[in-house]
Write a protein that holds these residues in place. Structure first.
Motif, short mmCIF file in Angstrom:
data_model
loop_
_atom_site.label_atom_id
_atom_site.label_comp_id
_atom_site.label_asym_id
_atom_site.label_seq_id
_atom_site.Cartn_x
_atom_site.Cartn_y
_atom_site.Cartn_z
N GLN A 98 15.07 12.46 6.65
CA GLN A 98 14.92 11.80 5.36
C GLN A 98 13.75 12.35 4.54
OE1 GLN A 98 17.28 9.56 4.29
NE2 GLN A 98 18.27 10.23 6.19
N THR A 99 12.80 13.00 5.22
CA THR A 99 11.68 13.58 4.48
C THR A 99 12.13 14.79 3.66
OG1 THR A 99 11.01 15.08 6.27
CG2 THR A 99 10.11 12.84 6.31
N ALA A 100 13.31 15.30 3.96
CA ALA A 100 13.82 16.46 3.24
C ALA A 100 14.71 16.07 2.07
CB ALA A 100 14.61 17.36 4.21
N THR A 101 14.82 14.76 1.81
CA THR A 101 15.76 14.29 0.79
C THR A 101 15.44 14.84 -0.60
OG1 THR A 101 16.27 12.27 2.02
CG2 THR A 101 16.72 12.26 -0.34
N GLU A 102 14.17 14.80 -0.98
CA GLU A 102 13.82 15.25 -2.33
C GLU A 102 14.19 16.71 -2.54
OE1 GLU A 102 9.91 15.53 -5.31
OE2 GLU A 102 9.76 14.48 -3.39
N ALA A 103 13.86 17.54 -1.56
CA ALA A 103 14.21 18.96 -1.67
C ALA A 103 15.72 19.15 -1.66
CB ALA A 103 13.57 19.74 -0.52
N ALA A 104 16.41 18.35 -0.83
CA ALA A 104 17.87 18.46 -0.75
C ALA A 104 18.52 18.09 -2.07
CB ALA A 104 18.39 17.56 0.38
N VAL A 105 18.01 17.05 -2.71
CA VAL A 105 18.56 16.62 -4.01
C VAL A 105 18.38 17.73 -5.04
CG1 VAL A 105 18.23 15.04 -5.94
CG2 VAL A 105 18.30 14.16 -3.61
N THR A 106 17.24 18.38 -5.03
CA THR A 106 16.97 19.47 -5.98
C THR A 106 17.99 20.60 -5.81
OG1 THR A 106 14.61 18.98 -6.03
CG2 THR A 106 15.28 21.19 -6.73
N VAL A 107 18.23 20.98 -4.56
CA VAL A 107 19.17 22.07 -4.29
C VAL A 107 20.60 21.65 -4.64
CG1 VAL A 107 20.11 23.61 -2.52
CG2 VAL A 107 17.68 23.01 -2.48
N MET A 108 20.96 20.41 -4.29
CA MET A 108 22.29 19.92 -4.59
C MET A 108 22.55 19.89 -6.09
SD MET A 108 24.28 16.43 -3.40
CE MET A 108 23.61 15.39 -4.70
N LEU A 118 30.14 18.38 -2.35
CA LEU A 118 28.69 18.45 -2.19
C LEU A 118 28.23 17.18 -1.49
CD1 LEU A 118 27.58 19.79 -5.72
CD2 LEU A 118 28.30 21.08 -3.69
N GLU A 119 27.61 17.33 -0.34
CA GLU A 119 27.18 16.19 0.47
C GLU A 119 25.68 16.32 0.73
OE1 GLU A 119 28.61 13.71 4.42
OE2 GLU A 119 29.22 15.78 4.17
N LEU A 120 24.94 15.27 0.47
CA LEU A 120 23.49 15.34 0.59
C LEU A 120 23.05 15.71 2.00
CD1 LEU A 120 20.97 15.06 -1.11
CD2 LEU A 120 20.89 12.62 -0.53
N ASP A 121 23.75 15.21 3.02
CA ASP A 121 23.39 15.56 4.40
C ASP A 121 23.44 17.07 4.61
OD1 ASP A 121 22.91 12.98 5.12
OD2 ASP A 121 24.73 12.70 6.30
N THR A 122 24.43 17.71 4.01
CA THR A 122 24.56 19.15 4.15
C THR A 122 23.35 19.87 3.57
OG1 THR A 122 26.97 19.01 4.00
CG2 THR A 122 25.98 21.15 3.56
N PHE A 123 22.88 19.37 2.43
CA PHE A 123 21.72 20.00 1.79
C PHE A 123 20.43 19.66 2.52
CE2 PHE A 123 24.93 20.19 -1.49
CZ PHE A 123 24.78 21.49 -1.96
N ARG A 124 20.37 18.47 3.15
CA ARG A 124 19.19 18.18 3.99
C ARG A 124 19.13 19.18 5.14
NH1 ARG A 124 20.85 12.61 3.74
NH2 ARG A 124 19.55 11.39 2.33
N ALA A 125 20.27 19.42 5.75
CA ALA A 125 20.32 20.39 6.85
C ALA A 125 19.96 21.79 6.34
CB ALA A 125 21.70 20.39 7.48
N MET A 126 20.38 22.09 5.13
CA MET A 126 20.13 23.42 4.57
C MET A 126 18.64 23.68 4.38
SD MET A 126 21.73 24.98 1.04
CE MET A 126 23.39 24.58 1.58
N VAL A 127 17.91 22.64 3.98
CA VAL A 127 16.48 22.84 3.69
C VAL A 127 15.57 22.48 4.86
CG1 VAL A 127 16.84 22.46 1.23
CG2 VAL A 127 16.16 20.53 2.67
N SER A 128 16.12 21.82 5.89
CA SER A 128 15.25 21.38 6.99
C SER A 128 15.83 21.61 8.38
CB SER A 128 14.95 19.88 6.84
OG SER A 128 16.10 19.11 7.15
N ASP A 129 17.08 22.09 8.47
CA ASP A 129 17.77 22.26 9.75
C ASP A 129 18.08 20.92 10.42
OD1 ASP A 129 17.97 25.00 9.63
OD2 ASP A 129 16.13 25.36 10.76
N ASP A 130 17.98 19.83 9.69
CA ASP A 130 18.25 18.52 10.26
C ASP A 130 18.86 17.63 9.17
OD1 ASP A 130 18.35 16.04 11.46
OD2 ASP A 130 16.21 15.93 11.94
N ALA A 131 20.16 17.35 9.32
CA ALA A 131 20.85 16.55 8.30
C ALA A 131 20.31 15.13 8.20
CB ALA A 131 22.35 16.50 8.62
N GLY A 132 19.66 14.66 9.25
CA GLY A 132 19.15 13.30 9.24
C GLY A 132 17.69 13.19 8.84
#
Length: 332
Positions: A61-71, A45-59
């Motif tokens: 950073q505004t998607a971090t909170e949502a990515a952490v929730t999904v991860m 499980l990699e946070l960048d992968t989940f950032r991409a999953m929720v925002s289409d952009d692994a980089g």
């Protein structure tokens, strides 16, 4: 097997139980992703992968909170099944580590701190070769590195069952074994059917194209050479397998296309393609490839200037309407 790290005289081990939650700790650029790749991809499980999953952009950073929730939802599901899981992120923040430990503890899964202790200067240097959108500023990298060093003495008191340095464990063997097993399956060496004649397709165009490929055996579209079709929805590409390129015995593919030398020419033409990138360019570009060969006009160095005077409808060799050729190849 126990060892001692002389810097703090704190006992370390190389124990990674199965199952366990493996929390990688290290600065950006320390090599966590490379190390994590030695585990099956389903276990990482990699946070960048989940950032991409929720925002289409692994980089993003505004998607971090949502990515952490999904991860964490994925982590909780894996822990409930007591499956070995690797968290491939910096994890240099105490609060972040606590939430991960709590998730494992809720299901009685042992927790391993895996320290990836690459020198800070190396971590900073590696940012220079990254995509600018993914590069981490130097001050952030150095802070992460310092936080990882500071965290080391307290990891056991945080609740980690094992504290392991990445350079004290052997991970090359499982990586090579997984690659070997995949290769054996592809080649049919495991007793299965293997990829067979699709092996070359995968080697040239990659695994993403493979499910879209169909051989059209019996087609005379390529003068006796084998014909294959890549098809997805209404899109299709027709290719010929050439087994004696340039008379040297080399193997390659040609893409069926329209004559680039005469807009009125209905003869088929063949464009060499050596990779999936060549396919993309050919599919999206309106410019002819410089090495395209028309079955009437020839190639760029020997275009038959008299071919325009030929009655192409009376020539049985390669004069069918290109659209009809595509349709015939796909239906065959």
């Amino acid at each position: 097997m126990k060892t001692t790290f002389t810097g703090t005289m704190q006992p370390l081990d190389t124990t990674i139980p199965d199952p366990s939650l493996i929390v990688m700790i290290g600065a950006s650029g320390s090599g966590k992703t490379t190390m994590a790749s030695s585990w099956p991809v389903t276990q990482v499980l990699e946070l960048d992968t989940f950032r991409a999953m929720v925002s289409d952009d692994a980089g993003d950073q505004t998607a971090t909170e949502a990515a952490v929730t999904v991860m964490h939802a994925a982590l909780a599901a894996r822990m409930a099944r007591r499956l070995t899981t690797v968290i491939s992120d910096t994890n240099t923040d105490t609060t972040v580590r606590k939430s991960l430990i709590d998730a494992a503890r809720a299901h009685g899964v042992p927790v391993v701190a895996l320290l990836v202790c690459t020198p800070a200067d190396v971590c900073v240097w590696r940012q220079a070769v990254r995509d600018p959108a993914r590069a981490v500023p130097e001050d952030v990298v150095r802070r992460q590195h310092a936080d990882a060093v500071t965290a080391f003495p307290q990891l056991r008191s945080e609740g980690f069952d094992h504290v392991v340095f990445a350079d004290t464990i052997h991970r090359l063997e499982p990586l090579l074994k997984r690659a070997s097993d995949a290769r054996r399956r592809d080649m049919g060496w495991d007793g299965g059917a293997g990829l067979g004649s699709l092996l070359l397709v995968r080697r040239v165009f990659g695994p993403d194209v493979l499910p879209l490929w169909t051989w059209r055996d019996g087609s005379d579209l390529a003068g006796g050479d084998r014909v294959g079709v890549i098809r997805l929805g209404k899109d299709s590409l027709v290719l010929a397998l050439r087994t004696n390129v340039d008379g040297e015995g080399d193997v390659g593919f040609d893409l069926l296309t329209c004559c680039p030398y005469d807009d009125e020419c209905a003869a088929r033409a063949w464009q060499p393609v050596h990779s999936v990138t060549d396919l993309l360019i050919a599919h999206t570009s309106d410019r002819p490839h410089p090495d395209t060969v028309c079955t009437v006009h020839g190639g760029p160095d020997d275009v038959d200037q008299e071919a325009d005077d030929h009655d192409q409808d009376d020539d049985p060799e390669g004069r069918a309407d290109p659209e009809a050729q595509y349709a015939d190849a796909v239906r065959a």
